[in-house]
Design a protein around this motif. Structure first.
Motif, short mmCIF file in Angstrom:
data_model
loop_
_atom_site.label_atom_id
_atom_site.label_comp_id
_atom_site.label_asym_id
_atom_site.label_seq_id
_atom_site.Cartn_x
_atom_site.Cartn_y
_atom_site.Cartn_z
N LEU A 263 -11.91 -15.44 -35.85
CA LEU A 263 -12.98 -14.59 -35.34
C LEU A 263 -12.43 -13.25 -34.84
CD1 LEU A 263 -15.21 -17.20 -33.47
CD2 LEU A 263 -15.72 -16.01 -35.62
N ILE A 264 -11.26 -13.29 -34.18
CA ILE A 264 -10.64 -12.04 -33.72
C ILE A 264 -10.31 -11.15 -34.91
CG2 ILE A 264 -8.58 -11.02 -32.67
CD1 ILE A 264 -8.53 -13.39 -30.73
N GLU A 265 -9.67 -11.73 -35.92
CA GLU A 265 -9.28 -10.95 -37.09
C GLU A 265 -10.50 -10.47 -37.86
OE1 GLU A 265 -6.23 -9.83 -38.20
OE2 GLU A 265 -5.68 -10.44 -36.18
N GLY A 266 -11.48 -11.35 -38.02
CA GLY A 266 -12.69 -10.96 -38.74
C GLY A 266 -13.44 -9.86 -38.02
N ALA A 267 -13.57 -10.00 -36.68
CA ALA A 267 -14.27 -8.99 -35.89
C ALA A 267 -13.51 -7.66 -35.92
CB ALA A 267 -14.44 -9.47 -34.45
N ALA A 268 -12.17 -7.74 -35.85
CA ALA A 268 -11.37 -6.52 -35.87
C ALA A 268 -11.54 -5.77 -37.18
CB ALA A 268 -9.90 -6.87 -35.65
N GLU A 269 -11.45 -6.48 -38.29
CA GLU A 269 -11.59 -5.82 -39.58
C GLU A 269 -13.02 -5.37 -39.83
OE1 GLU A 269 -9.08 -4.85 -41.30
OE2 GLU A 269 -7.72 -5.84 -39.89
N ALA A 270 -13.99 -6.16 -39.35
CA ALA A 270 -15.38 -5.74 -39.50
C ALA A 270 -15.66 -4.47 -38.71
CB ALA A 270 -16.31 -6.86 -39.04
N LEU A 271 -15.07 -4.36 -37.51
CA LEU A 271 -15.25 -3.16 -36.69
C LEU A 271 -14.73 -1.93 -37.43
CD1 LEU A 271 -16.01 -1.85 -33.98
CD2 LEU A 271 -13.67 -2.34 -33.20
N VAL A 272 -13.57 -2.09 -38.10
CA VAL A 272 -13.03 -0.99 -38.89
C VAL A 272 -14.08 -0.48 -39.86
CG1 VAL A 272 -11.36 -0.37 -40.68
CG2 VAL A 272 -10.66 -1.81 -38.78
N LEU B 141 -18.86 -0.87 -44.56
CA LEU B 141 -19.70 -1.61 -43.63
C LEU B 141 -20.11 -2.94 -44.23
CD1 LEU B 141 -21.50 -1.97 -41.12
CD2 LEU B 141 -23.26 -0.66 -42.31
N LEU B 142 -20.59 -2.90 -45.47
CA LEU B 142 -21.02 -4.13 -46.14
C LEU B 142 -19.83 -5.07 -46.34
CD1 LEU B 142 -23.48 -2.62 -48.78
CD2 LEU B 142 -24.02 -3.70 -46.60
N SER B 143 -18.70 -4.51 -46.73
CA SER B 143 -17.51 -5.34 -46.91
C SER B 143 -17.04 -5.93 -45.59
CB SER B 143 -16.38 -4.50 -47.53
OG SER B 143 -16.75 -4.04 -48.80
N GLY B 144 -17.19 -5.17 -44.50
CA GLY B 144 -16.78 -5.64 -43.18
C GLY B 144 -17.59 -6.82 -42.71
N GLY B 145 -18.90 -6.77 -42.93
CA GLY B 145 -19.74 -7.91 -42.56
C GLY B 145 -19.33 -9.16 -43.32
N GLY C 200 -18.38 -5.17 -53.94
CA GLY C 200 -17.36 -5.11 -52.91
C GLY C 200 -17.57 -6.14 -51.82
N ALA C 201 -18.83 -6.38 -51.44
CA ALA C 201 -19.12 -7.39 -50.42
C ALA C 201 -18.73 -8.79 -50.91
CB ALA C 201 -20.60 -7.35 -50.06
N LEU C 202 -19.01 -9.08 -52.18
CA LEU C 202 -18.64 -10.38 -52.74
C LEU C 202 -17.12 -10.54 -52.76
CD1 LEU C 202 -19.42 -13.04 -54.13
CD2 LEU C 202 -19.42 -11.81 -56.31
N ILE C 203 -16.42 -9.48 -53.13
CA ILE C 203 -14.95 -9.53 -53.14
C ILE C 203 -14.40 -9.78 -51.74
CG2 ILE C 203 -12.90 -8.06 -53.44
CD1 ILE C 203 -14.30 -6.92 -55.94
N SER C 204 -15.03 -9.17 -50.73
CA SER C 204 -14.59 -9.39 -49.35
C SER C 204 -14.84 -10.83 -48.91
CB SER C 204 -15.30 -8.42 -48.40
OG SER C 204 -14.83 -7.10 -48.58
N LEU C 205 -15.92 -11.42 -49.38
CA LEU C 205 -16.20 -12.82 -49.06
C LEU C 205 -15.11 -13.74 -49.61
CD1 LEU C 205 -20.05 -13.17 -49.63
CD2 LEU C 205 -18.83 -13.47 -47.46
#
Length: 400
Positions: free
Chosen positions: A54-63, A347-351, A226-231
């Protein structure tokens, strides 16, 4: 014939080389921290895999969320460098918080602030590369910057290994050394002028449904891809955790990111150059197929051989996808709104990255480490199919 074509190609602008060096120094410090942070959280501070995810996901999503606004602002004011400087400066300023941290909450705060700085600089820097790169070698320019960035990701963990040995595995002491490269990056950036031809007349794209529609259908198709690739690609922190789970000695844990980054560095620039002459979506599909193989190797790992094969393949997938995705955004986005396009895309990739990192941590805790990687492989297969369906004609028609 090929040598004549190569000699006629434009040269990569000096500003892109300079931005690459700034990225190199910054990533050197960041990866010194990143290579040790999961072990600090899990081993010293007692955090669970879910917490780390969650920390890593939130950090990268914030970026990626912040990139929307920084990219938009760079379009609105018609200048990129002030935001780039602010972002790199903030990242350097918060580095001392990591060795001072005495709880997971403090580490999370430092990580979020560090990534906030990355978010501020990311979209304006990528838009600046897109502005400065001649269209004929756009892939090569993005690949070069990405490759130089990743050189820092190789040197940083190697320094961490040496310092961990020198200071008898004292993580906090080693983390203090991560402050130095960030300062060097800011000093270098201060001396880099923003070329006049990189400045634009302010051109606003309202952050509304109607305004964002002006980015074009091709952009939105690419953003969905890009969002699918991030998933399919959760945080590299799980590579570090997997190595620790396999019994890799603490001193050598940073080698995980060294191996990944060496492969990434060696492939990002060649992949970018190759994408200037063949289908970018096809290369993207190949990169996602490599991620499938990486996840399978990491899921099956029962020793160091499959572990490091999977890590190396992960780096190859990064080299084949990250610079090419950035190039494709520059291909389809209107020039005046390029900063906004990079920001919205991220933004979409971050989510998606936040969701998949949290899910990977949950699967790790509830089932097994292998379950997280099997999940990643399954989504990566879908990304291969989606990449193959993304038409190169879309890029050529939208290329500005």
């Amino acid at each position: 014939m090929s040598s004549e074509v190569a000699s006629a190609s434009p040269k990569i602008p000096r500003t892109i080389w300079a931005l690459g060096l700034v990225s190199l120094f910054t990533d050197m410090g960041s990866e010194m921290v990143h290579s040790l942070l999961p072990v600090l959280l899990a081993g010293v501070l007692g955090a669970s895999a879910l917490t780390i995810g969650l920390i890593e996901g939130a950090a990268e999503a914030l970026v990626l969320v912040i990139k929307v606004f920084s990219g938009y602002l760079s379009d609105a004011i018609g200048r990129r460098k002030p935001l780039v400087l602010l972002g790199y400066g903030l990242a350097a300023a918060v580095k001392p918080l990591f060795p001072l941290a005495d709880s997971a909450a403090t580490v999370a705060t430092a990580r979020l602030l560090d990534r906030f700085g990355k978010g501020i600089r990311g979209a304006p820097r990528d838009a600046l590369v897109g502005d400065l790169a001649p269209a004929e070698i756009r892939g090569a320019c993005f690949g070069l910057r990405q490759s130089m960035d990743t050189v820092g990701a190789v040197v940083g963990p190697l320094l961490a290994v040496g310092l961990m040995w020198l200071f008898a595995n004292n993580i906090q002491t080693v983390l203090w050394f991560a402050v130095i490269p960030g300062i060097l990056a800011v000093l270098l950036l201060l001396k880099v002028p923003e070329p006049k031809d990189a400045q634009h007349r302010p051109a606003r794209v309202p952050l509304s449904r109607e305004g964002l529609a002006g980015l074009g259908a091709a952009f939105w198709r690419l953003a969905a891809l890009g969002a699918l690739i991030s998933l399919a690609r959760f945080s590299e922190a799980f590579l570090v955790l997997r190595a620790s789970h396999q019994g890799l000695p603490l001193t050598f844990i940073p080698l995980v990111l060294v191996v990944m980054s060496v492969v990434y560095t060696l492939t990002a620039y060649p992949a970018g150059r190759l994408s200037d002459s063949i289908s970018r979506p096809a290369l993207l599909a190949i990169g996602m197929a490599v991620l499938v193989a990486a996840d399978v190797a990491l899921a099956l790992a029962n020793g160091y051989v499959f572990l490091f094969v999977g890590i190396a393949l992960w780096g190859l997938h990064m080299g084949l996808t990250q610079g090419i995705l950035a190039t494709m955004i520059a291909d389809v986005a209107p020039k005046a709104h390029r900063g906004t396009a990079f920001g919205v895309f991220n933004l979409l990739s971050g989510g998606a990255l936040l969701v998949t990192s949290g899910l990977a941590g949950w699967l790790w805790d509830q089932y097994s480490p292998s379950a997280a990687f099997w999940m990643g492989a399954s989504v990566a297969v879908m990304a291969v199919v989606a990449s193959l369906h993304f038409s190169s004609r879309t890029l050529k028609a939208a290329n500005r």
